[in-house]
Design an enzyme around this catalytic site. Structure first.
Site, mmCIF file in Angstrom:
data_model
loop_
_atom_site.group_PDB
_atom_site.id
_atom_site.type_symbol
_atom_site.label_atom_id
_atom_site.label_comp_id
_atom_site.label_asym_id
_atom_site.label_seq_id
_atom_site.Cartn_x
_atom_site.Cartn_y
_atom_site.Cartn_z
ATOM 1 N N GLN A 143 -114.779 -0.785 8.122
ATOM 2 C CA GLN A 143 -114.469 -2.022 8.863
ATOM 3 C C GLN A 143 -115.107 -3.252 8.221
ATOM 4 O O GLN A 143 -114.723 -4.377 8.522
ATOM 5 C CB GLN A 143 -114.938 -1.892 10.325
ATOM 6 C CG GLN A 143 -114.238 -0.792 11.107
ATOM 7 C CD GLN A 143 -112.766 -1.105 11.396
ATOM 8 O OE1 GLN A 143 -112.291 -2.232 11.208
ATOM 9 N NE2 GLN A 143 -112.036 -0.095 11.844
ATOM 10 N N HIS A 166 -105.802 0.745 4.460
ATOM 11 C CA HIS A 166 -105.042 0.096 5.548
ATOM 12 C C HIS A 166 -105.924 -0.735 6.470
ATOM 13 O O HIS A 166 -105.413 -1.436 7.345
ATOM 14 C CB HIS A 166 -104.223 1.131 6.330
ATOM 15 C CG HIS A 166 -104.989 2.017 7.264
ATOM 16 N ND1 HIS A 166 -105.004 1.794 8.618
ATOM 17 C CD2 HIS A 166 -105.758 3.109 7.061
ATOM 18 C CE1 HIS A 166 -105.731 2.743 9.205
ATOM 19 N NE2 HIS A 166 -106.202 3.545 8.281
ATOM 20 N N THR A 178 -102.416 15.656 -5.855
ATOM 21 C CA THR A 178 -101.774 14.494 -6.476
ATOM 22 C C THR A 178 -102.170 13.229 -5.717
ATOM 23 O O THR A 178 -102.041 13.176 -4.499
ATOM 24 C CB THR A 178 -100.243 14.663 -6.451
ATOM 25 O OG1 THR A 178 -99.933 15.866 -7.155
ATOM 26 C CG2 THR A 178 -99.535 13.492 -7.109
ATOM 27 N N CYS A 191 -108.164 6.095 16.962
ATOM 28 C CA CYS A 191 -108.014 7.539 17.074
ATOM 29 C C CYS A 191 -108.120 7.947 18.539
ATOM 30 O O CYS A 191 -107.588 8.943 18.958
ATOM 31 C CB CYS A 191 -109.078 8.237 16.246
ATOM 32 S SG CYS A 191 -109.392 7.361 14.722
#
Ligand code: PMP
Length: 363
Positions: free
Chosen positions: A165, A187, A223, A304
């Site tokens: 944050q 994000h 990957t 969450c």
């Protein structure tokens, strides 16, 4: 819709979108040795250099992951091996879940880490791995990593910082302040979802959580999510109008207090964009639904938890158990405007008036 839930996810920055789309159109796996593979590899390594520069680290010390949940888990798995784990009481669930056997470092009523308690724990467990976040996702409270880093160094303990944050909003050189590692997530600063990184102190060796193809120099098999990584690198280090955002946040906070709200975690150094506002006697869920119907996106607690709306462990740890189920989190995005603040305030006033009147009628 007025979006004031940036701590759940920041709006995508246009540069990040562009970089992610370009990477999506790039054929090739960065591990392949043919020309398309090398083109993908170039995007990956340029992103690594950009992230390293922004984090005052070396490219070799940047391990890309799927996000901060994985970066936090990797840090605890790799650095916590053979060490006592000490985690803050207000840490994100990704730390709490990865360290179920940890001892808890309490926080003070203002949300900052109790340094005397940390020192006592470090005396008992000098070889510990300490996990403390730079900024709390629910209240925005900053822990003061400098003092914590010094304490850990004095006791020979390692420090892992969840900087999710703070990065982009309140940058610090966490490695220089004594962190052995820190976690970031694209994000949360305007990159796409799906990429984050663990940044390591120079020369620190770690064992992987996932093996497989030996990617990330054998430290994170799998990957890499190239479009999300390209977007993360395009978003990192972008200018953030912290002073402007803080003014808007303060306007919201003062207005809501005038409607009967209590601001939790205010009065100590905080992120510029976050306020935790409890409306005594009114369930957070009731507030959220009313605000959502008025076109406002805010949350209760962490993203969450917003699906389950359990009382916040963060507010409980700060001694606000009675208010823990009655607080909403307003977190302004980088793109916040005063028009959005006005709309929020009008909707909040209407919601608070109605809810408090209904509660009084029931009492
Ligand atoms: N740490 C903190 C402080 C967070 O706020 C979050 C996201 N809510 C995470 C870790 C997990 O990040 P990610 O979404 O990248 O897994």
């Amino acid at each position: 819709m007025i979006y004031l839930d940036a701590n759940a996810t920041e709006p995508l920055r246009p540069e990040a979108r562009e970089a992610a789309l370009a990477a999506m159109d790039t054929l090739g796996n960065p591990s392949s040795i043919h020309a398309p593979g090398r083109a993908a590899r170039k995007i990956l390594e340029e992103a690594r250099e950009t992230v390293a520069r922004a984090c005052a680290a070396r490219p070799a010390d940047v391990i890309f992951t799927s996000g901060a949940t994985e970066a936090n888990a990797l840090a605890i798995h790799a650095l916590g091996d053979g060490r006592k784990l000490l985690i803050g009481a207000t840490e994100h669930d990704s730390i709490r879940a990865a360290a179920p056997e940890a001892d808890i470092i309490p926080v003070q009523a203002n949300g900052t880490a109790d340094l005397a308690a940390l020192e006592a724990l470090l005396k008992a467990h000098p070889n510990a791995l300490v996990c403390l976040m730079a900024a709390n996702n629910e209240t925005g409270v900053l822990h003061g990593i400098e003092a914590i880093g010094a304490l850990c160094a004095a006791h020979g303990a390692l420090l892992h910082v969840d900087a999710v944050q703070a990065i982009g909003r309140c940058n610090q050189d966490w490695l220089a302040l004594g962190a052995a590692s820190f976690a970031i997530s694209g994000h949360k600063f305007g990159g796409p979802m799906g990429a984050g990184a663990l940044i390591l102190r120079r020369g620190l060796e770690i064992k992987p959580l996932t093996r497989g193809g030996g990617q990330e120099q054998g430290r994170r098999g799998g990957t890499p999510p190239l479009p999300a990584i390209a977007g993360l690198a395009a978003a990192i280090g972008k200018p953030y109008p912290a002073a402007q955002i803080a003014v808007l946040r303060d306007e919201i906070e003062a207005f809501c207090i005038a409607q009967g709200a209590v601001a939790l975690g205010a009065g100590v150094p905080r992120l510029p964009n976050t306020t935790s506002l409890a409306l005594p006697g009114i369930r957070a869920e009731t507030q959220l639904i009313a605000l959502d119907m008025a076109g406002l996106a805010v949350s209760a607690g962490s993203a969450c938890a917003s699906g389950k709306l359990a009382p916040s462990h963060v507010l409980e740890a700060m001694g606000h158990a009675a208010l823990a189920g009655q607080a909403i989190r307003v977190s302004l995005p980088w793109s916040a405007t005063s028009a959005a603040v006005e709309k929020f305030c009008a909707a909040y006033a209407a919601m608070a008036k109605r809810a408090l009147r209904a509660a009084a009628a029931l009492a």
